[in-house]
Design a protein around this motif. Structure first.
Motif, PDB file in Angstrom:
ATOM      1  N   ALA A 319       1.042  -1.321   0.092  1.00  0.00           N
ATOM      2  CA  ALA A 319      -0.109   0.073  -0.084  1.00  0.00           C
ATOM      3  C   ALA A 319       0.923   1.776   0.015  1.00  0.00           C
ATOM      4  CB  ALA A 319      -0.850  -0.151   1.294  1.00  0.00           C
ATOM      5  N   TYR A 320       1.841   1.143   0.537  1.00  0.00           N
ATOM      6  CA  TYR A 320       3.097   2.819   0.677  1.00  0.00           C
ATOM      7  C   TYR A 320       3.778   2.177  -0.411  1.00  0.00           C
ATOM      8  CZ  TYR A 320       1.489   2.465   5.954  1.00  0.00           C
ATOM      9  OH  TYR A 320       0.521   2.722   6.842  1.00  0.00           O
ATOM     10  N   GLU A 321       3.810   1.599  -0.978  1.00  0.00           N
ATOM     11  CA  GLU A 321       5.289   1.254  -2.905  1.00  0.00           C
ATOM     12  C   GLU A 321       4.330   1.771  -3.271  1.00  0.00           C
ATOM     13  OE1 GLU A 321       6.413  -2.204  -4.882  1.00  0.00           O
ATOM     14  OE2 GLU A 321       5.634  -2.991  -3.527  1.00  0.00           O
ATOM     15  N   TYR A 322       2.641   1.911  -3.330  1.00  0.00           N
ATOM     16  CA  TYR A 322       2.290   1.728  -4.449  1.00  0.00           C
ATOM     17  C   TYR A 322       1.703   3.783  -4.359  1.00  0.00           C
ATOM     18  CZ  TYR A 322       1.011  -1.923  -7.018  1.00  0.00           C
ATOM     19  OH  TYR A 322       0.862  -3.170  -7.703  1.00  0.00           O
ATOM     20  N   PHE A 323       1.804   4.231  -2.925  1.00  0.00           N
ATOM     21  CA  PHE A 323       1.681   6.124  -3.317  1.00  0.00           C
ATOM     22  C   PHE A 323       2.681   6.742  -4.995  1.00  0.00           C
ATOM     23  CE2 PHE A 323       0.301   5.096   1.061  1.00  0.00           C
ATOM     24  CZ  PHE A 323      -1.174   5.599   0.442  1.00  0.00           C
ATOM     25  N   PHE A 391      11.607  -3.666   1.144  1.00  0.00           N
ATOM     26  CA  PHE A 391      11.154  -3.394  -0.149  1.00  0.00           C
ATOM     27  C   PHE A 391      10.970  -1.981   0.010  1.00  0.00           C
ATOM     28  CE2 PHE A 391       7.425  -2.062   2.511  1.00  0.00           C
ATOM     29  CZ  PHE A 391       6.885  -0.939   1.744  1.00  0.00           C
ATOM     30  N   MET A 392      11.457  -1.753   1.405  1.00  0.00           N
ATOM     31  CA  MET A 392      11.084   0.402   1.658  1.00  0.00           C
ATOM     32  C   MET A 392      12.636   0.874   1.551  1.00  0.00           C
ATOM     33  SD  MET A 392       8.488   2.033   3.069  1.00  0.00           S
ATOM     34  CE  MET A 392       8.303   3.435   3.618  1.00  0.00           C
ATOM     35  N   GLY A 393      13.393   0.570   0.987  1.00  0.00           N
ATOM     36  CA  GLY A 393      14.744   1.572   0.557  1.00  0.00           C
ATOM     37  C   GLY A 393      14.327   2.050  -0.899  1.00  0.00           C
ATOM     38  N   GLY A 394      13.650   0.718  -1.778  1.00  0.00           N
ATOM     39  CA  GLY A 394      13.752   1.151  -3.267  1.00  0.00           C
ATOM     40  C   GLY A 394      12.666   2.275  -2.913  1.00  0.00           C
ATOM     41  N   THR A 395      11.472   1.886  -2.614  1.00  0.00           N
ATOM     42  CA  THR A 395      10.301   2.440  -2.330  1.00  0.00           C
ATOM     43  C   THR A 395      10.461   4.206  -1.658  1.00  0.00           C
ATOM     44  OG1 THR A 395       8.437   1.226  -2.292  1.00  0.00           O
ATOM     45  CG2 THR A 395       7.919   3.138  -1.031  1.00  0.00           C
ATOM     46  N   VAL A 396      11.378   4.127  -1.043  1.00  0.00           N
ATOM     47  CA  VAL A 396      11.911   6.090   0.044  1.00  0.00           C
ATOM     48  C   VAL A 396      12.721   6.564  -1.439  1.00  0.00           C
ATOM     49  CG1 VAL A 396      12.918   6.847   1.862  1.00  0.00           C
ATOM     50  CG2 VAL A 396      11.830   4.835   1.889  1.00  0.00           C
ATOM     51  N   ALA A 397      13.564   5.470  -2.208  1.00  0.00           N
ATOM     52  CA  ALA A 397      14.373   6.359  -3.198  1.00  0.00           C
ATOM     53  C   ALA A 397      14.114   6.857  -4.254  1.00  0.00           C
ATOM     54  CB  ALA A 397      15.436   4.760  -3.637  1.00  0.00           C
ATOM     55  N   ILE A 398      12.202   6.058  -4.603  1.00  0.00           N
ATOM     56  CA  ILE A 398      11.795   7.006  -6.001  1.00  0.00           C
ATOM     57  C   ILE A 398      11.033   7.956  -5.282  1.00  0.00           C
ATOM     58  CG2 ILE A 398       9.468   6.346  -7.223  1.00  0.00           C
ATOM     59  CD1 ILE A 398      10.680   2.915  -7.650  1.00  0.00           C
ATOM     60  N   GLY A 399       9.983   7.788  -3.623  1.00  0.00           N
ATOM     61  CA  GLY A 399       9.354   9.082  -3.509  1.00  0.00           C
ATOM     62  C   GLY A 399      10.390   9.713  -3.594  1.00  0.00           C
ATOM     63  N   LEU A 581       8.064  -0.374 -11.988  1.00  0.00           N
ATOM     64  CA  LEU A 581       7.008  -2.087 -11.883  1.00  0.00           C
ATOM     65  C   LEU A 581       6.180  -2.023 -10.297  1.00  0.00           C
ATOM     66  CD1 LEU A 581      10.303  -1.253 -13.501  1.00  0.00           C
ATOM     67  CD2 LEU A 581      10.698  -3.332 -12.334  1.00  0.00           C
ATOM     68  N   SER A 582       5.342  -2.792 -11.211  1.00  0.00           N
ATOM     69  CA  SER A 582       4.538  -3.482  -9.903  1.00  0.00           C
ATOM     70  C   SER A 582       4.601  -4.142  -8.608  1.00  0.00           C
ATOM     71  CB  SER A 582       3.466  -3.682  -9.949  1.00  0.00           C
ATOM     72  OG  SER A 582       3.636  -5.054 -11.107  1.00  0.00           O
ATOM     73  N   THR A 583       4.003  -3.901  -7.947  1.00  0.00           N
ATOM     74  CA  THR A 583       4.653  -4.308  -6.736  1.00  0.00           C
ATOM     75  C   THR A 583       5.215  -5.959  -6.810  1.00  0.00           C
ATOM     76  OG1 THR A 583       4.425  -5.157  -4.307  1.00  0.00           O
ATOM     77  CG2 THR A 583       2.293  -5.765  -5.814  1.00  0.00           C
ATOM     78  N   GLU A 584       4.883  -6.647  -7.877  1.00  0.00           N
ATOM     79  CA  GLU A 584       5.307  -7.849  -8.302  1.00  0.00           C
ATOM     80  C   GLU A 584       5.491  -8.136  -9.097  1.00  0.00           C
ATOM     81  OE1 GLU A 584       4.096 -12.782  -7.786  1.00  0.00           O
ATOM     82  OE2 GLU A 584       3.559 -10.534  -7.385  1.00  0.00           O
TER      83      GLU A 584
END
Length: 596
Positions: A319-323, A391-399, A581-584
């Motif tokens: 859910a957090y990844e998709y923002f 996953f959160m490291g990559g998500t925070v980097a994109i954000g 890229l999606s969560t999958e």
């Protein structure tokens, strides 16, 4: 002389026979260039033609006016690092590693083809099969875009031929797990369609078939989907209700697939369905016990957010990844995802983020805690990293890139380094599923303190030598590396999340040390998990030769090996400035928006 001449034809014949044997019998088992003949369908024949089917279903709560896609153009900053040309030696080394990863993919793919074609999963150790996601061929569909990315055209042709056999109108399962079906199947179809520029009409056709079927799960009184959808009730015309206990990840991680399906088909109902969910989440974001984040479990029947458990791990993660990813997919044409992400990341940084104590005091190893938030602002912290949080490291980097938050790159690096550290400290070189660590007392000053480690292992103070010895005995019995205080689940389930963050960090920073990191991780994973007919999850990463569990989920091919392959690809192959890229790990083409 005559004798030697006479034996030469015999020697030549013997050589040719031996070479032929090696070529046709030994090499195929070790080379990914082997191509099995057209696989035998293992499709479930127990589903009878007169089985209950979802055809035209009468809606109980039809939508009278759909929420349209946003149309305000906006710009998104560039994401990828501007990579310089590589040297010949660098290219040679990279391609050699890429070929090894491709071979591992083909080893598992061939096992699936031979023993589980059109079923959900192969059993990699025994060669059987099982259906975990409704028996529609999860591994086949989930792997479609990986076949394209790796240039496996012949394998793609076989997969495309098999798609017509998939019938989404019926299943032997009593329930349909909406989230898993959407991310694996719909994501697989859409990404393969995008990567081939619509060359194969069957891909979008099957995505729409699935969308039409699963859209019925949203036919509830408040249009919140029933996440464990009782599909036979819908088929019989009976009413369904949202669950009083849905996970945040399930309810909040449908946006990318449904949004992209609307973008491709022009049918507004899919975007409408997920936008209603996002609107409800935004309304509830400041009403939780930890304002800015959502509890792990939500009452989607009454849209209640009063649960006490908060995490970015399992049941909440994507859910957090998709923002930030949904923001990118929509071309930044709405500011809603930015607002929701920034509130969430600030709450996360202030409450869940912590530094772990390690012997290397120069390492800034960051992890995410879990919080139990009681009424009255009382909080209980659980310093328990797990693989799903990686996953959160990559998500925070994109954000950090798309929302212009450069200060968050420190957090992104620390979270990624934390998961890499967790791989490196284990005997197999693989991170366990769930474990606990000693948190630093102070974030910026964290010297190694063995006494604190011992206290954290026992969850009590060390008052005397007897208690100290008890802690030492527990460390030895549970084989705990320095800094690790407990291992709750020592298994490795072929998960991709740590490699996902390594891939994203490499593409964003250009840090070449991450190539060595990824290669080390791959070698350790391949060694421990390679089995007869694929790669298997393992029971204990502390064992030098861990037991294999005979389980290979579709994300091993769809995510883990795909991320590895892309790490060792040219940087413009599936560029983060062209795809999201999606969560999958399914790449969707980004909307046409300008970049800054």
């Amino acid at each position: 002389m005559y004798y030697k001449r006479k034996t030469r034809p015999f020697s030549t014949a013997l050589f040719l026979i031996t070479a032929t044997y090696v070529l046709f019998f030994w090499l195929p088992s070790t080379s990914y260039y082997r191509r099995l003949p057209k696989p035998i369908s293992r499709k479930d024949t127990t589903v009878r033609k007169d089985a209950i089917r979802l055809n035209k279903v009468t809606e109980h709560y039809p939508v009278t006016e759909f929420i349209p896609l946003p149309t305000s153009p906006a710009s998104i900053p560039h994401i990828q690092y501007d990579f310089p040309p590589e040297s010949n030696s660098e290219r040679k080394s990279r391609l050699k590693k890429q070929r090894a990863i491709k071979e591992a993919f083909m080893h598992s793919w061939n096992g699936y083809k031979e023993y589980a074609w059109l079923r959900d999963e192969v059993k990699p150790r025994t060669g059987g099969y099982q259906d975990t996601f409704n028996g529609w061929g999860a591994t086949l569909v989930d792997s479609l875009d990986a076949l394209i990315i790796m240039g496996l055209d012949d394998e793609l042709e076989l997969a495309l031929e098999a798609l017509e056999e998939i019938d989404f109108t019926t299943t032997a399962s009593k329930q349909v797990p909406v989230f898993e079906i959407i991310i694996r199947y719909m994501g697989g179809f859409i990404a393969a369609h995008d990567l081939t520029n619509g060359k194969h009409p069957v891909l979008l056709k099957k995505a729409v078939e699935l969308g039409e079927m699963i859209f019925n799960a949203f036919d509830t009184h408040n249009r919140m989907p029933q996440m464990r959808w009782e599909w036979m009730k819908s088929a019989k015309g009976e009413e369904i209700k949202p669950s009083p206990r849905s996970s945040l990840a399930e309810i909040g991680s449908l946006t990318m697939e449904f949004t992209r399906l609307t973008q491709l088909t022009g049918d507004p109902k899919y975007y409408d369905a997920v936008q209603r969910i996002m609107n409800e989440l935004e309304i509830g974001q400041d009403k939780t016990r930890l304002p800015g984040m959502w509890p792990t479990w939500i009452n989607t029947d009454k849209m209640g957010f009063d649960d006490s458990e908060f995490t970015i791990g399992g049941c909440a993660d994507s859910a957090y990844e998709y923002f930030p990813k949904a923001h990118i997919l929509l071309g930044a044409q709405t500011d809603q995802y930015r607002r929701m992400y920034e509130k969430a990341i600030e709450t996360f940084n202030e409450n869940l983020l912590f530094r772990a104590m390690t012997k290397d005091e120069d390492q800034h190893i960051l992890f995410a805690a879990n919080i139990i938030a009681m009424r009255g602002n009382a909080k209980t912290f659980q310093y328990s990293p797990d693989h799903l949080k990686c996953f959160m490291g990559g998500t925070v980097a994109i954000g950090a890139k798309v929302f212009n938050r450069p200060e968050d790159m420190y957090v992104a690096k620390g979270l990624t380094d934390g998961c890499v550290w967790a791989y490196d400290v284990m005997p197999t070189g693989i991170m366990p599923e769930v474990f606990k660590v000693s948190p630093c007392r102070h974030h910026d000053d964290c010297p190694w303190d063995e006494e604190q480690w011992y206290e954290d292992v026992l969850s009590r103070s060390i008052d005397n030598e007897e208690i100290r010895e008890r802690a030492a005995d527990q460390i030895e019995a549970h084989r705990l590396p320095p800094g690790v205080t407990d291992i709750r689940d020592a298994s490795y389930n072929l998960r991709p999340e740590a490699l996902e963050s390594v891939f994203i960090m490499y593409r964003i920073t250009g840090d070449k040390t991450l190539l060595d990191t990824a290669w080390r991780m791959f070698q350790n994973i391949d060694k421990a998990t390679r089995s007869n007919f694929g790669h298997s999850s393992i029971n204990d990463v502390r064992e030098s030769k861990p037991k294999q569990n005979d389980k290979m989920e579709s994300f091993w091919l769809a995510e883990t090996l795909k991320y590895l392959y892309l790490i060792f690809s040219e940087p413009d192959h599936i560029s983060l400035d062209d795809y999201v890229l999606s969560t999958e790990a399914h790449p969707f083409k980004r909307a046409n928006a300008s970049h800054t």
